[in-house]
Design an enzyme around this catalytic site. Structure first.
Site, PDB file in Angstrom:
ATOM      1  N   LEU A 101      -1.434 -38.001 -23.687  1.00  0.00           N
ATOM      2  CA  LEU A 101      -0.069 -38.436 -23.422  1.00  0.00           C
ATOM      3  C   LEU A 101       0.662 -38.408 -24.759  1.00  0.00           C
ATOM      4  O   LEU A 101       0.087 -38.783 -25.789  1.00  0.00           O
ATOM      5  CB  LEU A 101      -0.033 -39.859 -22.842  1.00  0.00           C
ATOM      6  CG  LEU A 101      -0.468 -40.048 -21.389  1.00  0.00           C
ATOM      7  CD1 LEU A 101      -0.385 -41.527 -21.016  1.00  0.00           C
ATOM      8  CD2 LEU A 101       0.384 -39.226 -20.440  1.00  0.00           C
ATOM      9  N   ASP A 102       1.910 -37.984 -24.760  1.00  0.00           N
ATOM     10  CA  ASP A 102       2.677 -37.895 -25.990  1.00  0.00           C
ATOM     11  C   ASP A 102       2.759 -39.251 -26.691  1.00  0.00           C
ATOM     12  O   ASP A 102       2.663 -40.310 -26.057  1.00  0.00           O
ATOM     13  CB  ASP A 102       4.093 -37.386 -25.709  1.00  0.00           C
ATOM     14  CG  ASP A 102       4.091 -35.998 -25.093  1.00  0.00           C
ATOM     15  OD1 ASP A 102       3.178 -35.220 -25.409  1.00  0.00           O
ATOM     16  OD2 ASP A 102       5.005 -35.712 -24.299  1.00  0.00           O
ATOM     17  N   TYR A 103       3.013 -39.211 -27.968  1.00  0.00           N
ATOM     18  CA  TYR A 103       3.171 -40.402 -28.803  1.00  0.00           C
ATOM     19  C   TYR A 103       4.167 -41.381 -28.195  1.00  0.00           C
ATOM     20  O   TYR A 103       3.936 -42.590 -28.158  1.00  0.00           O
ATOM     21  CB  TYR A 103       3.634 -39.958 -30.195  1.00  0.00           C
ATOM     22  CG  TYR A 103       3.910 -41.070 -31.170  1.00  0.00           C
ATOM     23  CD1 TYR A 103       2.866 -41.743 -31.819  1.00  0.00           C
ATOM     24  CD2 TYR A 103       5.219 -41.440 -31.475  1.00  0.00           C
ATOM     25  CE1 TYR A 103       3.119 -42.751 -32.723  1.00  0.00           C
ATOM     26  CE2 TYR A 103       5.478 -42.457 -32.389  1.00  0.00           C
ATOM     27  CZ  TYR A 103       4.433 -43.103 -33.006  1.00  0.00           C
ATOM     28  OH  TYR A 103       4.690 -44.109 -33.907  1.00  0.00           O
ATOM     29  N   THR A 105       5.162 -41.513 -25.025  1.00  0.00           N
ATOM     30  CA  THR A 105       4.969 -41.681 -23.578  1.00  0.00           C
ATOM     31  C   THR A 105       3.902 -42.738 -23.339  1.00  0.00           C
ATOM     32  O   THR A 105       2.858 -42.746 -24.002  1.00  0.00           O
ATOM     33  CB  THR A 105       4.541 -40.357 -22.925  1.00  0.00           C
ATOM     34  OG1 THR A 105       5.570 -39.389 -23.101  1.00  0.00           O
ATOM     35  CG2 THR A 105       4.280 -40.538 -21.434  1.00  0.00           C
TER      36      THR A 105
END
Length: 241
Positions: A101-103, A105
Site C-alpha cells: 500500500l502506498d506511503y 494510503t
C-alpha cells in the site's frame, strides 16, 4: 518431505520463484553439497544452506494489518521512515508484506513469512478483489464513473474493469467519497485511475482484500489470520489463476 524451494520460501528467505532461481544458480547446499535440481526434496533433519548460511525452518505465520498513513510497505527504509514491520516487534519470524500500500494510503495489508503463499496471492492472474474508499476532489459524474467501470487508459496500459459506487458528496467542499473495487495491483493504480478522469484522490483507504475486512481493528492494529482464512485465500487465488 518437502521440495527444497518450498522449504526456502517457508523460511522467509525468498519467494518460491526466487528460491528456484537461487537453486539453479548453485547458491543452495543440502548437507554440504550444492543442489541445482528443482525436484530435490528434503526432510526437517537435512541441513539447508543458502549463500553459505544455514536456514532455520520457521512455522508459517499470516497476519492482517491495518496500515496507517505515513508508513512504508517494506521491511526497511533507507530514509529512516517508519515501515510496516515496526509494528511487529514481538514477532520472531521474518515477515514481509504481500504486495504493498502506498506511503499515503491506509488500510488492509497482509504480511507473512510464507513466500509461496505471498507469490500465489500477488500473481497477476489471481484477480483477487481489493476494495478501496477514496475521497476525491470534485464530484465525478455518472459518465466518469462508468469510464472507470469500463477501464481507463494509463501509461502502462488500459485497466481492467472496476466496480464503483458514489457514497457521498460534499458540494460545499467540492469533494466526493467513492468506493472502487479492482483486482489488479499496479503501482498507485487507484490514484492514477482517478487522475485519469480528472478527480485526484485526496485520501485513500483499502477496506477489503477478497473476503477479508478491517472489522474490529483500529489503525495500527494487527490480528493473525485463522487457518480457515488462509485456506480460503489459497482456494480463491487458485480458482482465479
Amino acid at each position: 518431505m518437502e521440495r527444497l524451494q518450498k522449504v526456502i520460501a517457508h523460511a522467509g528467505i525468498a519467494s518460491r520463484r526466487k528460491a528456484e532461481e537461487m537453486i539453479l544458480e548453485g547458491r543452495v547446499k543440502v548437507n554440504g553439497s550444492v543442489v541445482k535440481e528443482l525436484g530435490r526434496k528434503v526432510t526437517p533433519s537435512d541441513r539447508v544452506e543458502v549463500d553459505g548460511v544455514q536456514i532455520e525452518g520457521e512455522e508459517p505465520v499470516y497476519f492482517l494489518f491495518y496500515k496507517p498513513r505515513g508508513v512504508i510497505s517494506s521491511v526497511h527504509d533507507d530514509k529512516g521512515r517508519k515501515v510496516v514491520t515496526d509494528f511487529f516487534q514481538t514477532i520472531e519470524q521474518r515477515i514481509y508484506p504481500v504486495g504493498r500500500l502506498d506511503y499515503d494510503t491506509s488500510g488492509l495489508l497482509l504480511l507473512t513469512n510464507d513466500g509461496e503463499f505471498a507469490n500465489l496471492l500477488m500473481h497477476p492472474s489471481n484477480e483477487i478483489d481489493k476494495m478501496y474508499v477514496a475521497k476525491v476532489k470534485g464530484i465525478p459524474s455518472k459518465e466518469k464513473l462508468t469510464s472507470l467501470a469500463r477501464g481507463v487508459m494509463l501509461e502502462d496500459g488500459k485497466t481492467a474493469p472496476a466496480r464503483t459506487k458514489l457514497l457521498s458528496v460534499d458540494k460545499k467542499k467540492d469533494t466526493a467519497i467513492v468506493e472502487i473495487t479492482i483486482h489488479e495491483g499496479r503501482n498507485r493504480q487507484v490514484r492514477r485511475m482517478f487522475d485519469a478522469i480528472g478527480h485526484p484522490v485526496l485520501k485513500l483507504k483499502r477496506e477489503k482484500y477478497g473476503f477479508l475486512t478491517l472489522n474490529g481493528l483500529r489503525t495500527g492494529e494487527i490480528r493473525e489470520l485463522t487457518h480457515h482464512e488462509v485456506k480460503q485465500l489459497r482456494v480463491l487465488a487458485m480458482k482465479k489463476s
